[in-house]
Motif scaffolding. Structure first.
Motif, PDB file in Angstrom:
ATOM      1  N   UNK A 221      -1.179  -3.514  -0.505  1.00 43.45           N
ATOM      2  CA  UNK A 221      -0.736  -5.017   0.240  1.00 43.45           C
ATOM      3  C   UNK A 221       0.745  -5.064   0.170  1.00 43.45           C
ATOM      4  N   UNK A 222       1.316  -4.519  -1.014  1.00 47.49           N
ATOM      5  CA  UNK A 222       2.973  -4.714  -0.967  1.00 47.49           C
ATOM      6  C   UNK A 222       3.558  -3.422  -0.355  1.00 47.49           C
ATOM      7  N   UNK A 223       2.593  -2.526   0.247  1.00 48.20           N
ATOM      8  CA  UNK A 223       3.430  -1.202   0.908  1.00 48.20           C
ATOM      9  C   UNK A 223       3.341  -0.125   0.212  1.00 48.20           C
ATOM     10  N   UNK A 224       2.981   0.159  -0.776  1.00 50.65           N
ATOM     11  CA  UNK A 224       2.629   1.317  -2.033  1.00 50.65           C
ATOM     12  C   UNK A 224       1.756   2.512  -1.145  1.00 50.65           C
ATOM     13  N   UNK A 225       1.980   3.656  -1.417  1.00 54.66           N
ATOM     14  CA  UNK A 225       1.097   4.467  -1.168  1.00 54.66           C
ATOM     15  C   UNK A 225       0.639   5.313  -2.290  1.00 54.66           C
ATOM     16  N   UNK A 226      -1.069   5.419  -2.449  1.00 54.84           N
ATOM     17  CA  UNK A 226      -1.579   5.958  -3.602  1.00 54.84           C
ATOM     18  C   UNK A 226      -2.351   7.343  -3.063  1.00 54.84           C
TER      19      UNK A 226
END
Ligand code: NAD
Length: 363
Positions: A221-226
């Protein structure tokens, strides 16, 4: 405490419960003969029927250590009786089952905790402390990999043949995603895509396992990529890997070598520091080392799965007694489980991005 699946994984928790001051009073397994002797040594009752164990009374809590496809119905049955539950991973095998667990947990006076023991690894807990202290800055990329050739287990534990090694996509992703989500408190995976290579390996009956080396990309939701990679069928040595990149530091787990970090607060020029070097730094340990590992490190190290089996039981008992907040509650459990289940839809649709439901909206 009662344990179901007590002739398999469930048995490994007995010692930790006793250390935590909880009595294991019932063991249940369809293979009754495999738990009777252990039950005698514990002065516990032995059952071959789960509902009978629940209805016999006297249980404050149960551990669900049965095959994955049994978790949801067994969890719901306990929660409906107001019994606390610690459930093995993954939480469930379908999105509908996830919803059923979530609703049962909301209605129950019993608590539901997911037994995601990899969250309790010493390094994973340390990274969590460092993120909390702002040492890694804003975390914007992470990787988790679970590379474990379990082809033999497809014969030894036939349920794995289908539920872990028969379905394309991420079937066993919580060990990889769980710790990473704990490094990103307040964030969750909102959409995923997943692809794999072709299938190269066959089961003992000659039928192919699922497509090899699936990789799931998660957007938060906060834009991080995993990036999550789970490989259960490739011939290779066992390896668990984690990686976290923040604006002020980076963590790389072992992949065969030592776990290592770089923190801008310690050195302005990027260079690796190993965990052992950090452990030797008294003031760093005082400021950042996970309390649970300082207090219980020796017992944890002696238990299974990098200490996780022991520390998660301590937390479960304390949460059930109301001493601490539930460390992996039902919404956290769903945040860890749902992306993998949705990845199975993504890969079936050619790797397209698909939204992940938010269990908090399920009422
Ligand atoms: N967290 C971890 O590190 C970790 C490690 C291993 C397994 N697991 C999880 O633990 C669970 C069990 O895995 P396992 O390797 O022990 O599997 P397993 O098949 O070896 O053991 C499961 C046990 O459950 C029993 N059982 C099956 N159906 C039952 C029923 N209806 N009622 C009562 N008992 C029943 C079986 O007889 C068996 O003894 C799985 O969910 C797996 O994902 C987690």
């Amino acid at each position: 405490v009662g344990i179901v699946g007590a002739a398999g994984r469930g048995e490994s928790y007995v010692g930790a419960f006793r250390s935590a001051g909880a009595n294991v009073v019932a063991l249940c397994d369809v293979s009754l003969d495999r738990v009777q002797e252990r039950a005698r040594t514990l002065d516990a009752r032995a059952f071959d029927d789960y509902d009978q164990m629940l209805d016999a009374g006297g249980l404050d809590a149960v551990v669900i250590g049965t095959p994955m496809q049994l978790h949801a119905p067994q969890v719901v049955a306990a929660l409906e009786r107001g019994i606390h539950v610690m459930s093995e991973v993954t939480a469930a095998v379908t999105v509908d089952e996830c919803r059923a667990i979530t609703l049962a947990a909301r209605r129950s006076r019993g608590l539901y905790m997911l037994a995601e023991n990899y969250c309790y690894f010493e390094t994973n807990m340390l990274v969590r402390e460092l993120v909390r202290a702002g040492e890694l800055g804003d975390l914007y990329y992470a990787e988790g990999e679970y590379l474990h050739d379990v082809r033999d287990y497809a014969t030894k534990t036939p349920w794995r043949r289908h539920w872990q090694m028969g379905i394309d996509g991420i079937t066993y992703g919580t060990h990889s995603l769980g710790p990473i989500l704990q490094w990103m408190p307040g964030d969750r995976v909102v959409r995923v895509c997943c692809e794999a290579s072709t299938s190269h390996h066959d089961a003992a009956d000659g039928s192919p396992f699922h497509r090899d080396a699936p990789v799931m990309l998660c957007k938060t939701a906060r834009g991080a990529l995993i990036k999550i990679r789970v490989d259960l069928c490739s011939p290779r040595p066992h390896a668990i890997h984690y990686h976290a990149q923040g604006t002020h530091g980076v963590f790389e787990s072992s992949r065969g070598g030592p776990d290592r970090l770089w923190l801008a607060s310690r050195s302005s020029v990027p260079s690796w520091t190993t965990l052992d070097e950090l452990r030797a730094d008294r003031s760093f340990v005082d400021r950042h080392w996970p309390r649970a590992w300082l207090d219980h490190g020796e017992k944890a190290r002696a238990a299974g799965h990098g200490g996780g089996d022991f520390l998660q039981v301590l937390d479960f008992v304390r949460a059930a007694r109301g001493e601490i907040a539930n460390p992996i509650d039902v919404d956290a459990a769903m945040d860890m489980t749902l992306p993998g289940l949705v990845s199975q839809q993504s890969i079936a649709r050619g790797g397209t991005w698909i939204d992940v439901p938010d269990s908090r909206a399920w009422q």
